[in-house]
Design an enzyme around this catalytic site. Structure first.
Site, mmCIF file in Angstrom:
data_model
loop_
_atom_site.group_PDB
_atom_site.id
_atom_site.type_symbol
_atom_site.label_atom_id
_atom_site.label_comp_id
_atom_site.label_asym_id
_atom_site.label_seq_id
_atom_site.Cartn_x
_atom_site.Cartn_y
_atom_site.Cartn_z
ATOM 1 N N ASP A 61 0.853 -1.186 0.000
ATOM 2 C CA ASP A 61 0.000 0.000 0.000
ATOM 3 C C ASP A 61 0.889 1.236 0.000
ATOM 4 O OD1 ASP A 61 -2.700 1.338 0.415
ATOM 5 O OD2 ASP A 61 -1.601 2.090 2.155
ATOM 6 N N GLU A 70 -1.712 -1.324 -5.845
ATOM 7 C CA GLU A 70 -2.958 -0.670 -6.243
ATOM 8 C C GLU A 70 -2.707 0.203 -7.461
ATOM 9 O OE1 GLU A 70 -6.558 1.843 -4.034
ATOM 10 O OE2 GLU A 70 -4.585 1.635 -3.097
ATOM 11 N N ASP A 128 -3.297 1.752 7.036
ATOM 12 C CA ASP A 128 -2.415 1.344 5.948
ATOM 13 C C ASP A 128 -2.159 -0.156 5.950
ATOM 14 O OD1 ASP A 128 -2.241 4.004 5.204
ATOM 15 O OD2 ASP A 128 -0.494 4.381 6.461
#
Length: 402
Positions: free
Chosen positions: A188, A272, A353
């Site tokens: 992330d 992502e 996170d």
């Protein structure tokens, strides 16, 4: 996984003599001149609804060399000039295929100047590189060896805004795959922590631009006080460029070390798909997002995974990784950026996170197992949301538990 041959560029710094620097500076100027003239000719033809290709611009170059006012084009090697026309052709192809904007002129004040040589424009023997129109080889700092038995197919010489000279050699290479492992990790991206791993580890964001912000501001103030066109202004501009180069070099070095470590330790990596281009429109976070350099981080992961036999999975940007409880699958109603920890109705306390990284890993493993993407239902109004980490509207999402 069998190794395959790839084209790989090896970049080195070199220190030219005065004669070599003068020759290369002339070459840079001629390359820029030819590129701009060919672009102008193609633009005029485009206005007349005619199309000019590389072959026609090459014929134009021959005629330009015969004219008295452009006779100086004959003083430099013809190879970089032809390569400039090929690059222009590539720029137009990208434009026609809607992958880029219409080609722009090469401005004299641009920070970087370069010239590309193919095999007929250089000689490489026993570790010595000699360019066309030069007697002596370049004084290259060999910071790492070329692949054993490799011969450069293309050489690109460049000078950056800080006045540093670099040579990039394109060679055939066969990277050896890393030993196979069963490790998988969700990654992330963030600002306080540059990346947070699904293992719970957080890699602190070095914030290279912020560390040198005072030095950069001082150099820019000094530049603003210099008279335009003066030698003092040129020296001040170089000082500003050196600060920018220091920031970029440190950032690139950190990202290389981080991505190499992630690829070496894990077989599957899940990230992502962030639209950084839209996110930097948020003027509150634009500077920090640009300093984090998420796009370069992803690019490094992509080609290193391809080199070393790893799998990189990209999860859709609308996947609600931060709002989704990794324990029960419930989706929170809202998750502002200032909320760093939260507790789900099931009683599980989450670090924002770490929870996002765990959800990304679960989604990535589902993609790998099922062969389908994770693309939740979107809302048209979502495009008008502030440019932060994009998240999906409330919905019930179930993912495999780890």
């Amino acid at each position: 996984m069998a190794s395959r041959s790839i084209k790989r560029a090896f970049k080195f710094r070199f220190y030219p003599t005065d004669a070599q620097a003068a020759e290369l500076s002339r070459t840079f100027g001629c390359v820029r001149k030819v590129y701009n003239m060919a672009l102008a000719a193609r633009t005029e033809a485009w206005a007349r609804q005619e199309r000019v290709n590389y072959v026609q611009t090459s014929a134009m170059l021959t005629q330009w060399k015969k004219s008295e006012e452009l006779a100086f084009l004959c003083e430099v090697s013809s190879v970089p000039l032809q390569q400039a026309l090929r690059h222009l052709q590539g720029a137009f192809v990208s434009f026609w295929e809607q992958r880029s904007k219409y080609p722009r002129l090469k401005c004299k004040r641009k920070s970087r100047a370069s010239a590309e040589y193919t095999r007929s424009g250089f000689r490489y023997r026993q570790g010595f590189l000699t360019l066309a129109k030069m007697r002596d080889p370049l004084d290259i700092v060999w910071s790492r060896p070329l692949p054993e038995g490799a011969e450069p197919t293309t050489v690109t010489v460049s000078r950056d805004a800080a006045g540093r000279w670099f040579v990039s050699m394109l060679c055939d290479d066969t990277p050896q795959p890393k030993p196979a492992t069963t490790n998988a990790v969700g990654i992330d991206a963030g600002l306080n922590a540059l990346v947070t791993l699904s293992t719970g580890e957080k890699i602190t964001n070095p914030r290279h631009e912020r560390r040198d912000r005072a030095r950069l501001a001082r150099a820019q103030r000094e530049l603003s006080r210099k008279s335009k066109g003066s030698k003092n202004r040129a020296r001040a501009r170089t000082k500003v460029a050196r600060v920018h180069a220091r920031i970029a070099d440190r950032r690139r070095d950190f990202l290389h070390k981080l991505t190499t470590r992630l690829v070496r330790e894990n077989q599957t990596l899940v990230i992502e798909d962030l639209t950084v281009r839209n996110m930097v429109k948020n003027h509150t976070l634009a500077r920090a997002i640009s300093d984090a350099s998420w796009t370069e981080l992803r690019s490094m992961l992509e080609y290193k995974c391809a080199w070393y036999g790893r799998e990189l999975i990209t999860v859709d940007r609308w996947f609600p990784s931060s709002k989704l409880c990794s324990a029960c699958g419930a989706l929170a109603d809202a998750m502002p950026l200032n909320v760093r920890t939260w507790t789900c109705d099931c009683g599980t306390a989450h670090d924002r996170d770490v929870n996002a990284a765990i959800n990304l890993l679960a989604a990535g493993l589902a993609v790998s197992a099922c062969g389908a993407g994770v693309r939740p239902q979107r809302e048209s109004s979502r495009t008008r949301q502030p440019a932060a980490k994009q998240e999906n509207p409330p919905a019930k999402v179930k993912l495999p538990s780890l």
